[in-house]
Design a protein around this motif. Structure first.
Motif, short mmCIF file in Angstrom:
data_model
loop_
_atom_site.label_atom_id
_atom_site.label_comp_id
_atom_site.label_asym_id
_atom_site.label_seq_id
_atom_site.Cartn_x
_atom_site.Cartn_y
_atom_site.Cartn_z
N GLN A 14 39.31 53.20 41.86
CA GLN A 14 39.00 51.77 41.92
C GLN A 14 39.57 51.06 40.70
OE1 GLN A 14 34.76 51.62 42.17
NE2 GLN A 14 34.72 52.28 44.30
N CYS A 15 40.10 49.87 40.94
CA CYS A 15 40.69 49.07 39.86
C CYS A 15 40.10 47.67 39.85
CB CYS A 15 42.21 48.98 40.04
SG CYS A 15 43.05 50.56 40.01
N ARG A 16 40.24 47.03 38.72
CA ARG A 16 39.91 45.62 38.59
C ARG A 16 41.22 44.85 38.59
NH1 ARG A 16 35.41 44.81 34.05
NH2 ARG A 16 34.06 43.99 35.65
N PRO A 17 41.20 43.62 39.04
CA PRO A 17 42.44 42.83 39.03
C PRO A 17 42.97 42.65 37.60
CG PRO A 17 40.74 41.72 40.31
CD PRO A 17 40.09 42.89 39.63
N TRP A 18 44.27 42.66 37.45
CA TRP A 18 44.91 42.40 36.16
C TRP A 18 45.11 40.90 36.05
CZ3 TRP A 18 45.86 45.58 32.18
CH2 TRP A 18 46.67 45.10 31.14
N LEU A 19 44.65 40.32 34.95
CA LEU A 19 44.74 38.88 34.77
C LEU A 19 45.87 38.53 33.81
CD1 LEU A 19 40.97 37.96 34.41
CD2 LEU A 19 42.38 37.96 36.48
N GLU A 20 46.64 37.54 34.20
CA GLU A 20 47.68 36.99 33.33
C GLU A 20 47.49 35.48 33.33
OE1 GLU A 20 52.25 36.61 34.01
OE2 GLU A 20 51.83 38.56 33.11
N ASN A 21 47.28 34.92 32.17
CA ASN A 21 46.97 33.48 32.03
C ASN A 21 45.77 33.10 32.89
OD1 ASN A 21 49.19 33.15 30.30
ND2 ASN A 21 50.56 32.80 32.02
N GLY A 22 44.79 34.01 32.97
CA GLY A 22 43.56 33.74 33.70
C GLY A 22 43.65 33.91 35.20
N MET A 61 50.55 50.79 43.09
CA MET A 61 50.74 49.36 43.28
C MET A 61 49.36 48.79 43.54
SD MET A 61 53.25 46.89 45.41
CE MET A 61 54.57 47.82 44.80
N ILE A 62 48.96 47.85 42.69
CA ILE A 62 47.61 47.28 42.72
C ILE A 62 47.72 45.79 43.06
CG2 ILE A 62 45.50 46.93 41.39
CD1 ILE A 62 46.66 49.26 39.54
N ASP A 63 46.98 45.36 44.09
CA ASP A 63 47.08 43.96 44.50
C ASP A 63 46.23 43.04 43.63
OD1 ASP A 63 44.44 44.07 45.44
OD2 ASP A 63 45.01 44.13 47.55
N LYS A 64 46.23 41.76 43.97
CA LYS A 64 45.52 40.75 43.18
C LYS A 64 44.00 40.94 43.20
CE LYS A 64 48.91 37.11 43.79
NZ LYS A 64 49.14 35.73 44.28
N ARG A 65 43.49 41.66 44.19
CA ARG A 65 42.04 41.92 44.27
C ARG A 65 41.65 43.19 43.53
NH1 ARG A 65 43.80 41.16 49.40
NH2 ARG A 65 43.39 43.34 49.81
N GLY A 66 42.65 43.95 43.05
CA GLY A 66 42.37 45.21 42.37
C GLY A 66 42.40 46.40 43.31
N THR A 67 42.77 46.18 44.56
CA THR A 67 42.86 47.26 45.54
C THR A 67 44.18 48.00 45.36
OG1 THR A 67 41.61 45.92 47.11
CG2 THR A 67 42.86 47.78 48.02
#
Length: 144
Positions: free
Chosen positions: A119-127, A86-92
């Motif tokens: 480490q992850c990057r945030p997933w963007l949907e519609n920016g 489960m990855i949050d909006k910050r990519g954590t």
């Protein structure tokens, strides 16, 4: 990718109040004015529904390879562990749970620890960044 469409809100049914005789009724305190700033709006339900994590096949993550546990290596244990991230909006990475075990607790724990240290990057949907979930396989095999 299209955004989810919210469901219509069902109308609120008002309950009928029975008339009371003035002889048996008790006086009620005047009601306080409604503070609309603290009253949940009709959109509050939809906000919660839309913030549920979206499952994605390939997250934007740099996954750390798991360390092969020495005891598992000596016992020649091999297998695949499926970890649900489960990855949050910050990519954590908020959570890493074992969705499917390899059958060996040391391999399962090594895969979970590797996932949590990734480490992850945030997933963007519609920016906009959104919370996501993803299932990642960790494969343990002995070479040689």
């Amino acid at each position: 990718m299209l955004s989810p469409t919210p469901l219509p809100i069902p109308p609120i049914l008002k309950s009928s109040t029975a008339k009371r005789s003035s002889a048996t009724s008790t006086p009620t305190a005047p009601s306080a004015p409604i503070d609309e700033a603290h009253t949940p709006s009709a959109n509050a339900t939809h906000t919660l529904e839309l913030s549920a994590p979206q499952n994605i096949a390939q997250p934007n993550c740099l996954l750390n390879p798991p360390a092969y546990p020495p005891l598992s290596r000596r016992r020649e244990e091999t297998g695949t562990v499926l970890i649900s991230l489960m990855i949050d909006k910050r990519g954590t990475i908020e959570r890493a749970t074992i969705k499917q075990s390899s059958g060996f607790k040391h391999l399962d724990q090594a895969a979970r620890e590797a996932a949590l240290s990734s480490q992850c990057r945030p997933w963007l949907e519609n920016g906009r960044p959104i919370r996501t979930t993803s299932d990642i396989p960790f494969i343990f095999k002995l070479e040689g």
